[in-house]
Design an enzyme around this catalytic site. Structure first.
Site, short mmCIF file in Angstrom:
data_model
loop_
_atom_site.label_atom_id
_atom_site.label_comp_id
_atom_site.label_asym_id
_atom_site.label_seq_id
_atom_site.Cartn_x
_atom_site.Cartn_y
_atom_site.Cartn_z
N GLU A 1 -4.90 4.19 6.28
CA GLU A 1 -4.53 4.01 4.88
C GLU A 1 -5.07 5.18 4.04
O GLU A 1 -4.49 5.58 3.04
CB GLU A 1 -5.14 2.69 4.38
CG GLU A 1 -4.63 2.24 3.04
CD GLU A 1 -5.68 1.50 2.26
OE1 GLU A 1 -6.49 2.16 1.58
OE2 GLU A 1 -5.70 0.26 2.32
N SER B 1 -10.76 -0.07 2.90
CA SER B 1 -10.02 -0.22 4.17
C SER B 1 -9.59 1.15 4.67
O SER B 1 -8.90 1.87 3.95
CB SER B 1 -8.78 -1.07 3.97
OG SER B 1 -9.12 -2.34 3.51
N ARG C 1 0.82 -1.23 0.00
CA ARG C 1 0.00 0.00 0.00
C ARG C 1 0.85 1.28 0.00
O ARG C 1 0.50 2.28 0.62
CB ARG C 1 -0.93 0.04 1.22
CG ARG C 1 -2.07 -0.95 1.18
CD ARG C 1 -3.00 -0.68 0.00
NE ARG C 1 -4.23 -1.45 0.10
CZ ARG C 1 -4.37 -2.71 -0.32
NH1 ARG C 1 -3.36 -3.34 -0.88
NH2 ARG C 1 -5.53 -3.32 -0.20
N1 EPU Z 1 -11.19 -10.33 9.67
C1 EPU Z 1 -11.83 -10.38 10.88
N2 EPU Z 1 -12.76 -9.41 11.17
C2 EPU Z 1 -13.06 -8.42 10.30
C3 EPU Z 1 -12.39 -8.36 9.06
C4 EPU Z 1 -11.44 -9.34 8.77
O1 EPU Z 1 -11.61 -11.26 11.71
O2 EPU Z 1 -13.91 -7.61 10.61
C5 EPU Z 1 -10.25 -11.41 9.33
C6 EPU Z 1 -10.82 -12.28 8.20
O3 EPU Z 1 -11.63 -13.28 8.68
C7 EPU Z 1 -9.58 -12.81 7.54
C8 EPU Z 1 -8.54 -11.69 7.75
O4 EPU Z 1 -9.06 -10.88 8.80
O5 EPU Z 1 -9.11 -13.96 8.20
C9 EPU Z 1 -8.32 -10.89 6.49
O6 EPU Z 1 -9.56 -10.33 6.05
P1 EPU Z 1 -9.86 -10.00 4.50
O7 EPU Z 1 -9.61 -11.19 3.67
O8 EPU Z 1 -11.21 -9.37 4.43
O9 EPU Z 1 -8.74 -8.97 4.11
P2 EPU Z 1 -8.13 -7.71 4.87
O10 EPU Z 1 -6.71 -8.02 5.21
O11 EPU Z 1 -9.02 -7.29 6.00
C10 EPU Z 1 -7.15 -6.65 2.72
C11 EPU Z 1 -7.16 -5.34 2.00
C12 EPU Z 1 -8.45 -5.16 1.22
C13 EPU Z 1 -8.61 -6.31 0.24
C14 EPU Z 1 -8.58 -7.62 1.03
C15 EPU Z 1 -8.62 -8.82 0.12
C16 EPU Z 1 -5.75 -3.88 3.33
C17 EPU Z 1 -5.68 -2.70 4.24
N3 EPU Z 1 -6.97 -4.26 2.94
O12 EPU Z 1 -8.17 -6.61 3.72
O13 EPU Z 1 -8.31 -3.96 0.46
O14 EPU Z 1 -9.82 -6.20 -0.48
O15 EPU Z 1 -7.36 -7.71 1.79
O16 EPU Z 1 -7.39 -8.97 -0.50
O17 EPU Z 1 -4.71 -4.43 2.96
C18 EPU Z 1 -8.67 -1.62 0.51
O18 EPU Z 1 -7.45 -1.49 0.52
O19 EPU Z 1 -9.45 -0.62 0.50
C19 EPU Z 1 -9.24 -2.96 0.54
C20 EPU Z 1 -10.55 -3.17 0.65
#
Ligand code: EPU
Length: 338
Positions: A334, A238, A164
């Site tokens: 972010e 995010s 990012r």
């Molecule tokens: N999780 C929780 N609770 C929550 C949200 C997530 O326990 O409320 C857990 C999920 O169960 C999972 C882990 O956290 O085990 C990761 O969650 P997720 O796959 O939704 O991805 P993320 O790391 O929360 C990142 C990006 C997103 C992108 C997703 C999918 C960042 C800051 N965010 O989110 O990007 O869509 O991965 O690749 O890196 C964005 O940047 O605006 C964005 C939406």
């Protein structure tokens, strides 16, 4: 070339949070050469802010300087052996570009379907989702240097991409205005289903041999389920980055919180799932005034209806504070704050 300076423009439709703030001056750029005119008129010696789709920004006060809204359009494809070079103007909508590529069988963007925002913003924070990130397919971009008044080319390694981040968001923040981006794609499909949620959804749909179209459809469905649609619920995706910590700190946390969700990074570093940390602090789905935490993904802050930027910002501060108290981990925003 003529530039039209509008005054006292509402920014509500120019930011996906839907925050009502006023810009004192507003310039829409539809041709890169207009940037030279703006330079000659001394616009870049004053306060200015470049805006693409407004999907990664939170306005907390009126913007007194010049908003430079980039709306340059056009997509071109050039083939060189098995590679396809796609050059897209900065104002093209990212998701439209993704579908243009899928419809033409150009591989590489499908895992990033439905990310909000424009082509010009895509390198700035090295957008990424579902197992890939922009730096994997970014070839070069053209950007206007607002200090020197010239156009420059940046190749992949010049951008210093990381999670990012790029020079456009860090050491050279605000200096360059990206006018076009060239992506290097493949004509031979290399399907990426490494992200758990993708393989699960493919299984649900009984797809064993997915095409890039299948991947984009599956990714879009996952996003729709997890993330609020900015056209109905104001948000900027995010709001926080996933924090990166040392292995030592991770080991200490793991003892205290055995269920902590993490991903291994190069150099003995660990990335934590910020959504999980926030959820453990019981913020998921909570509302404070007009600001809230999305019910299906705690990393996303939302504008309930008529939030001010400050309300959202204050909510983010409370969350940062609580996560720090509980886990001794400092979340970083972010989203760009103005
Ligand atoms: N999780 C929780 N609770 C929550 C949200 C997530 O326990 O409320 C857990 C999920 O169960 C999972 C882990 O956290 O085990 C990761 O969650 P997720 O796959 O939704 O991805 P993320 O790391 O929360 C990142 C990006 C997103 C992108 C997703 C999918 C960042 C800051 N965010 O989110 O990007 O869509 O991965 O690749 O890196 C964005 O940047 O605006 C964005 C939406």
């Amino acid at each position: 070339m003529h530039i039209n300076i509008q005054s006292a423009i509402s920014l509500k439709k120019y930011n996906t949070f839907g925050i009502e703030e006023i810009a004192t001056n507003f310039i829409e750029i539809t041709d890169p050469i207009q940037l030279l005119s703006a330079f000659e008129e001394g616009i870049f010696e004053k306060d200015f802010l470049t805006l693409g789709g407004g999907s990664n920004i939170l306005f907390t006060k009126p913007y007194q300087g010049y908003i430079i809204k980039i709306n340059i359009r056009g997509i071109q494809a050039t083939t060189l052996k098995q590679d396809i070079f796609i050059t897209a103007s900065a104002g093209e909508i990212w998701n439209d570009l993704v579908w243009y590529c899928i419809n033409n069988n150009y591989n590489g963007l499908e895992n990033m379907a439905l990310i909000p925002g424009t082509v010009g913003a895509s390198p700035v924070q090295n957008i990424g989702a579902y197992g890939t990130e922009l730096m994997n397919i970014f070839y070069s971009c053209v950007a206007f240097d607002t200090l020197e008044g010239v156009f420059r080319i940046f190749h992949n390694e010049d951008c210093k991409f990381s999670y990012r981040d790029s020079i456009f968001k860090s050491e050279q923040k605000g200096r360059y205005i990206i006018t076009e981006v060239t992506y290097k794609l493949d004509t031979l499909p290399s399907i990426n289903t490494t992200y758990g949620a993708i393989s699960k959804e493919l299984e649900n749909r009984n797809i064993t041999n997915p095409t890039i179209r299948d991947i984009a459809e599956v990714v879009s469905a996952i996003r729709v389920e997890k993330l609020p649609d900015p056209s109905t619920v104001g948000n900027a995706g995010s709001f926080f980055k996933n924090p990166i910590i040392s292995l030592e700190q991770y080991n200490r946390l793991k003892e205290l919180f055995p269920n902590i969700i993490s991903f291994t990074m190069p150099n003995n570093q660990i990335k934590l799932a910020a959504g999980w940390l926030i959820e453990q602090c019981e913020w998921k789905g909570k509302v404070v005034g007009q600001a809230g935490v999305w019910k299906n993904q705690a990393l996303v802050l939302i504008n309930i209806h008529s939030a001010t930027g400050n309300e959202i910002f204050e909510l983010s501060s409370k969350i940062i504070n609580d996560v720090y108290q509980k886990f001794n981990v400092k979340l970083e925003r972010e989203v760009n704050i103005f």
